[in-house]
Design a protein around this motif. Structure first.
Motif, PDB file in Angstrom:
ATOM      1  N   PRO A 206      56.457   5.902  -1.759  1.00 27.46           N
ATOM      2  CA  PRO A 206      56.199   4.541  -2.263  1.00 27.46           C
ATOM      3  C   PRO A 206      54.770   4.077  -1.967  1.00 27.46           C
ATOM      4  CG  PRO A 206      57.649   4.496  -0.351  1.00 27.46           C
ATOM      5  CD  PRO A 206      57.546   5.920  -0.774  1.00 27.46           C
ATOM      6  N   PHE A 207      54.172   4.595  -0.891  1.00 24.93           N
ATOM      7  CA  PHE A 207      52.777   4.259  -0.583  1.00 24.93           C
ATOM      8  C   PHE A 207      52.204   5.354   0.307  1.00 24.93           C
ATOM      9  CE2 PHE A 207      55.374   2.207   2.681  1.00 24.93           C
ATOM     10  CZ  PHE A 207      54.796   2.690   3.847  1.00 24.93           C
ATOM     11  N   TYR A 208      50.886   5.369   0.429  1.00 28.67           N
ATOM     12  CA  TYR A 208      50.183   6.354   1.253  1.00 28.67           C
ATOM     13  C   TYR A 208      49.184   5.596   2.125  1.00 28.67           C
ATOM     14  CZ  TYR A 208      52.022   9.326  -2.454  1.00 28.67           C
ATOM     15  OH  TYR A 208      52.849   9.948  -3.367  1.00 28.67           O
ATOM     16  N   ASN A 209      49.355   5.694   3.433  1.00 26.53           N
ATOM     17  CA  ASN A 209      48.420   5.066   4.358  1.00 26.53           C
ATOM     18  C   ASN A 209      47.278   6.049   4.626  1.00 26.53           C
ATOM     19  OD1 ASN A 209      48.635   3.716   7.767  1.00 26.53           O
ATOM     20  ND2 ASN A 209      47.135   3.380   6.164  1.00 26.53           N
ATOM     21  N   ILE A 210      46.147   5.833   3.975  1.00 25.75           N
ATOM     22  CA  ILE A 210      45.046   6.790   4.029  1.00 25.75           C
ATOM     23  C   ILE A 210      44.369   6.775   5.388  1.00 25.75           C
ATOM     24  CG2 ILE A 210      42.925   7.539   2.889  1.00 25.75           C
ATOM     25  CD1 ILE A 210      45.535   7.543   1.166  1.00 25.75           C
ATOM     26  N   THR A 211      43.982   5.605   5.851  1.00 25.16           N
ATOM     27  CA  THR A 211      43.370   5.426   7.160  1.00 25.16           C
ATOM     28  C   THR A 211      43.356   3.941   7.478  1.00 25.16           C
ATOM     29  OG1 THR A 211      41.397   5.818   8.524  1.00 25.16           O
ATOM     30  CG2 THR A 211      41.021   5.242   6.232  1.00 25.16           C
TER      31      THR A 211
ATOM     32  N   TYR B 194      45.418   1.733   1.884  1.00 23.34           N
ATOM     33  CA  TYR B 194      46.628   2.297   1.296  1.00 23.34           C
ATOM     34  C   TYR B 194      46.393   2.651  -0.175  1.00 23.34           C
ATOM     35  CZ  TYR B 194      49.355   0.596   5.310  1.00 23.34           C
ATOM     36  OH  TYR B 194      49.873   0.384   6.569  1.00 23.34           O
ATOM     37  N   VAL B 195      47.205   3.598  -0.651  1.00 20.75           N
ATOM     38  CA  VAL B 195      47.262   3.907  -2.076  1.00 20.75           C
ATOM     39  C   VAL B 195      48.697   3.725  -2.542  1.00 20.75           C
ATOM     40  CG1 VAL B 195      47.237   5.793  -3.777  1.00 20.75           C
ATOM     41  CG2 VAL B 195      45.289   5.472  -2.245  1.00 20.75           C
ATOM     42  N   VAL B 196      48.834   3.040  -3.686  1.00 21.81           N
ATOM     43  CA  VAL B 196      50.127   2.882  -4.350  1.00 21.81           C
ATOM     44  C   VAL B 196      49.966   3.377  -5.782  1.00 21.81           C
ATOM     45  CG1 VAL B 196      51.730   1.200  -5.346  1.00 21.81           C
ATOM     46  CG2 VAL B 196      51.062   1.018  -2.944  1.00 21.81           C
ATOM     47  N   LYS B 197      50.848   4.268  -6.210  1.00 20.52           N
ATOM     48  CA  LYS B 197      50.805   4.784  -7.583  1.00 20.52           C
ATOM     49  C   LYS B 197      51.836   4.063  -8.452  1.00 20.52           C
ATOM     50  CE  LYS B 197      51.846   9.046  -6.764  1.00 20.52           C
ATOM     51  NZ  LYS B 197      52.166  10.428  -7.184  1.00 20.52           N
ATOM     52  N   THR B 198      51.586   4.072  -9.759  1.00 17.78           N
ATOM     53  CA  THR B 198      52.634   3.614 -10.672  1.00 17.78           C
ATOM     54  C   THR B 198      53.808   4.581 -10.535  1.00 17.78           C
ATOM     55  OG1 THR B 198      51.555   4.854 -12.459  1.00 17.78           O
ATOM     56  CG2 THR B 198      51.092   2.499 -12.329  1.00 17.78           C
ATOM     57  N   PRO B 199      55.051   4.073 -10.575  1.00 20.92           N
ATOM     58  CA  PRO B 199      56.230   4.922 -10.348  1.00 20.92           C
ATOM     59  C   PRO B 199      56.243   6.162 -11.232  1.00 20.92           C
ATOM     60  CG  PRO B 199      56.857   2.625 -10.340  1.00 20.92           C
ATOM     61  CD  PRO B 199      55.423   2.662 -10.776  1.00 20.92           C
TER      62      PRO B 199
ATOM     63  N   ARG C  24      56.593  -1.380  -4.218  1.00 21.55           N
ATOM     64  CA  ARG C  24      55.746  -0.464  -3.455  1.00 21.55           C
ATOM     65  C   ARG C  24      54.610  -1.224  -2.753  1.00 21.55           C
ATOM     66  NH1 ARG C  24      55.132   5.261  -6.770  1.00 21.55           N
ATOM     67  NH2 ARG C  24      57.329   5.871  -6.538  1.00 21.55           N
ATOM     68  N   ILE C  25      54.041  -2.201  -3.443  1.00 18.06           N
ATOM     69  CA  ILE C  25      52.992  -3.017  -2.835  1.00 18.06           C
ATOM     70  C   ILE C  25      53.548  -3.783  -1.635  1.00 18.06           C
ATOM     71  CG2 ILE C  25      51.488  -5.010  -3.216  1.00 18.06           C
ATOM     72  CD1 ILE C  25      51.168  -4.053  -6.128  1.00 18.06           C
ATOM     73  N   VAL C  26      54.737  -4.380  -1.806  1.00 21.07           N
ATOM     74  CA  VAL C  26      55.382  -5.107  -0.715  1.00 21.07           C
ATOM     75  C   VAL C  26      55.647  -4.177   0.464  1.00 21.07           C
ATOM     76  CG1 VAL C  26      57.470  -6.341  -0.025  1.00 21.07           C
ATOM     77  CG2 VAL C  26      56.393  -6.857  -2.227  1.00 21.07           C
ATOM     78  N   ALA C  27      56.071  -2.946   0.170  1.00 19.69           N
ATOM     79  CA  ALA C  27      56.356  -1.985   1.237  1.00 19.69           C
ATOM     80  C   ALA C  27      55.091  -1.628   2.011  1.00 19.69           C
ATOM     81  CB  ALA C  27      56.986  -0.724   0.650  1.00 19.69           C
ATOM     82  N   ALA C  28      53.971  -1.478   1.307  1.00 14.80           N
ATOM     83  CA  ALA C  28      52.708  -1.170   1.976  1.00 14.80           C
ATOM     84  C   ALA C  28      52.275  -2.336   2.870  1.00 14.80           C
ATOM     85  CB  ALA C  28      51.633  -0.857   0.938  1.00 14.80           C
ATOM     86  N   ILE C  29      52.434  -3.564   2.366  1.00 14.87           N
ATOM     87  CA  ILE C  29      52.083  -4.743   3.165  1.00 14.87           C
ATOM     88  C   ILE C  29      52.948  -4.809   4.421  1.00 14.87           C
ATOM     89  CG2 ILE C  29      52.076  -7.266   3.196  1.00 14.87           C
ATOM     90  CD1 ILE C  29      51.391  -7.186   0.200  1.00 14.87           C
ATOM     91  N   ALA C  30      54.255  -4.544   4.253  1.00 11.17           N
ATOM     92  CA  ALA C  30      55.178  -4.584   5.395  1.00 11.17           C
ATOM     93  C   ALA C  30      54.848  -3.484   6.401  1.00 11.17           C
ATOM     94  CB  ALA C  30      56.614  -4.441   4.905  1.00 11.17           C
ATOM     95  N   HIS C  31      54.486  -2.316   5.909  1.00 10.86           N
ATOM     96  CA  HIS C  31      54.137  -1.206   6.803  1.00 10.86           C
ATOM     97  C   HIS C  31      52.931  -1.567   7.656  1.00 10.86           C
ATOM     98  CE1 HIS C  31      52.107   2.627   7.887  1.00 10.86           C
ATOM     99  NE2 HIS C  31      53.353   3.031   8.114  1.00 10.86           N
ATOM    100  N   HIS C  32      51.919  -2.168   7.032  1.00 14.00           N
ATOM    101  CA  HIS C  32      50.727  -2.519   7.801  1.00 14.00           C
ATOM    102  C   HIS C  32      51.047  -3.623   8.808  1.00 14.00           C
ATOM    103  CE1 HIS C  32      46.485  -2.718   8.716  1.00 14.00           C
ATOM    104  NE2 HIS C  32      46.535  -4.033   8.602  1.00 14.00           N
ATOM    105  N   ALA C  33      51.891  -4.574   8.406  1.00 14.38           N
ATOM    106  CA  ALA C  33      52.263  -5.654   9.335  1.00 14.38           C
ATOM    107  C   ALA C  33      52.989  -5.089  10.548  1.00 14.38           C
ATOM    108  CB  ALA C  33      53.138  -6.677   8.614  1.00 14.38           C
ATOM    109  N   SER C  34      53.776  -4.040  10.354  1.00 14.99           N
ATOM    110  CA  SER C  34      54.528  -3.453  11.460  1.00 14.99           C
ATOM    111  C   SER C  34      53.624  -2.724  12.439  1.00 14.99           C
ATOM    112  CB  SER C  34      55.580  -2.472  10.925  1.00 14.99           C
ATOM    113  OG  SER C  34      54.961  -1.300  10.388  1.00 14.99           O
ATOM    114  N   LYS C  35      52.426  -2.338  11.982  1.00 19.67           N
ATOM    115  CA  LYS C  35      51.489  -1.631  12.871  1.00 19.67           C
ATOM    116  C   LYS C  35      50.799  -2.590  13.826  1.00 19.67           C
ATOM    117  CE  LYS C  35      48.816   0.586   9.970  1.00 19.67           C
ATOM    118  NZ  LYS C  35      47.755   1.537   9.606  1.00 19.67           N
TER     119      LYS C  35
END
Length: 568
Positions: A476-481, A485-490, A557-568
């Protein structure tokens, strides 16, 4: 009938209101029902010399009305100048003119004499504004209409600094001064220009005309306004600010409207050095200062710390604008071999957008992606208020969509398209490690089409940070560094996917004047239209009727990336 002709023929409030796009009742309410004390908010800002400048900011309703009046007057001035006298010596508040064009008229001159007009906007009092529109041959308006213009433009006494229509009206009224000073300059063989209240005379003559300025005593360096010039300025109902009158000679640094003009139009070296110092402090501490606070109780002066980056953004933008205008190279050459100011501006923009973003930031592959995502989030209530919400009837995003319509995308080498986005990836590798202050409280998300264009950036990501992405991977997302993040169209099996496919087929088949949508069109057939027209004339124009539900998987996917970063 032209706008000017309509304005000349107007004789009633109803007719004038129609010209401004208002109902008579709406115009009357702003003019006569809102108390004067509620029409303006008064405050001061510091000038470059440290003194206070009084600003009167109009209320939202009045400001909108004043902007409509300003737009009408700009159109009328263009029509007047098209058919008669064109004022080429006034460089303020005019399209295609600026402090740069003003300063350029005085390059490489032996003498430059600067005169400042005192209390510029307050000089244009109510009666003067009204009288101009009645008596001026270009306008010659009905008394009632001239009165209405003065009522809209003036704060009850004069033109306020802060009103959208003060610049155009002051420039119109000051034309009589320009005409008189042009004749004076021509008589003595000197060049004359004006930028608002800043008047400049220059010449390559061996001696400066004493009618314009004289040195007393000779050799003292004390220059005074010439009696003939002073007489013409005062007869035009202006006053010279003697404290700001100055002469500069070729052997010393010469400035016009704040720009150095000895050899070419340029920024003062200390101005650029100060900007670099402010950036260095910002990148290391997350704050900077422009001025020192005066000492108190025997203590030393202390920095007036600022965390708001907007003032520094304005300074860097001004430096770059002047430098870019002076640079004779093409935009491609400036991009490939950037100057020091461009490199500094790029580091600043990387800091504000990536190292210290105030909200989650989305980079699409171009400006159209931002329009699609904004409308989709707005019309999909399940993402409210996480990604945005309505406030007082206006939808406000809780994230930021990178704008490709301003200068920032060129400075950051992000021109639109997947290949250009690798500049962001590389800047995380080249610029970020040199910044000590990098809170990265929010993620930066590159939203990419899952098609052949993906290869232009995934190779850079793999080589620089080791993350593997391809059309086949389906995370759903890729945490590059860090916060990137990168999010692709499904994905859709082996088929390419791109963001326009998320719209219903009926809208993808929507025709504009007989033309069909082609998402790949750049210089295609005349019977096709491209992404820009689709975004503006189809999506934005019909957003209330479009089903955006197919955007949900991408936005999830965008929401998931935002949530992932918030959890860090």
């Amino acid at each position: 009938m032209s706008a000017l002709e309509k304005l000349k023929q107007a004789t009633t409030l109803n007719e004038f209101a129609a010209l401004l796009g208002y109902s008579p009742k709406g115009l009357s309410y702003i003019l006569y029902q809102i108390p004067m004390q509620a029409k303006y908010a008064t405050f001061t800002i510091k000038k470059r010399d440290g003194t206070d400048r009084l600003i009167k900011a109009p209320s939202p309703e009045l400001k909108k009305l004043q902007q409509h009046l300003a737009n009408l007057l700009y159109i009328c001035r263009s029509e007047i100048e098209r058919d008669g006298f064109i004022n080429t010596v006034s460089h303020g508040f005019r399209r295609e003119y600026s402090i740069i064009t003003n300063a350029a008229q005085h390059k490489r001159k032996r003498f430059i004499f600067n005169v400042d007009l005192e209390d510029y906007f307050p000089t244009f009092h109510f009666g003067r504004v009204r009288g101009f529109f009645i008596k001026d041959k270009g306008f010659a308006l009905n008394d009632k209409i001239a009165t209405l213009i003065a009522q809209i433009a003036c704060d009850g006494t004069a033109l306020p600094q802060g009103s959208p229509c003060s610049p155009i009206i002051s420039d119109l009224v000051a034309q009589i001064l320009d005409q008189r000073l042009v004749r004076l300059a021509k008589r003595y063989g000197v060049t004359y220009t004006r930028y608002a209240d800043d008047i400049t005379f220059s010449t390559g003559l061996k001696t400066f005309p004493t009618a314009i300025a004289f040195e007393e005593p000779i050799g003292s360096g004390n220059w005074h306004t010439g009696l003939e010039l002073l007489d013409r300025i005062e007869n035009a109902d202006f006053t010279v600010n003697q404290a700001k009158t100055r002469m500069s000679v070729q052997a010393n640094r010469q400035t016009v409207t704040g720009l150095v003009v000895n050899a070419k139009v340029n920024i003062a070296s200390e101005y650029f050095r100060n900007a670099k110092a402010m950036c260095r402090t910002l990148f290391n501490e997350g704050r900077y200062y422009k001025t020192m606070l005066p000492p108190e109780d025997g203590k030393e002066a202390t920095p007036d710390w600022i965390t708001n980056t907007n003032p520094l953004h304005g300074i860097l933008g001004h430096i770059h604008h002047v430098k870019r205008k002076a640079d004779q190279r093409s935009e491609i050459q400036q991009r490939e071999q950037p100057t020091a100011d461009r490199r500094l501006f790029r580091r600043f923009l990387f800091y504000t957008n990536c190292a210290a973003p105030s909200r989650p930031l989305i980079f699409g592959e171009g400006k159209t992606d931002g329009i699609y995502l904004r409308e989709a989030i707005k019309h999909l209530p399940q993402y409210h208020p996480t990604l945005g919400q309505f406030v007082d009837g206006r939808f406000e995003l809780a994230l930021k969509l990178f704008r490709y319509s301003n200068r920032a995308h060129q400075i950051m080498d992000v021109g639109g398209g997947t290949s250009d986005l690798k500049s962001i990836v590389l800047d995380y590798h080249r610029i970020l490690p040199k910044m000590r202050h990098r809170p990265m409280a929010h993620p930066v998300i590159l939203v990419l089409d899952n098609d052949d264009g993906l290869q232009h950036i995934v190779g850079t990501i793999k080589k620089t940070f080791g993350t593997s992405i391809s059309k086949q991977t389906n995370s759903p997302f890729y945490n590059i560094t860090e916060n990137l993040y990168v999010v692709k169209t499904p994905e859709s099996g082996s088929d390419d996917t791109y963001i326009e496919q998320l719209f219903p087929k009926a809208w993808l088949d929507h025709e504009l004047d007989g033309r069909k949508f082609n998402p790949n069109r750049k210089h295609g057939a005349d019977d096709e239209y491209g992404k820009a027209d689709f975004a503006e004339k189809v999506v934005r124009a019909n957003a209330q009727s479009i089903d955006f539900s197919h955007f949900s998987p991408l936005i999830d996917r965008i929401v998931a990336a935002i949530a992932h970063h918030a959890s860090k």
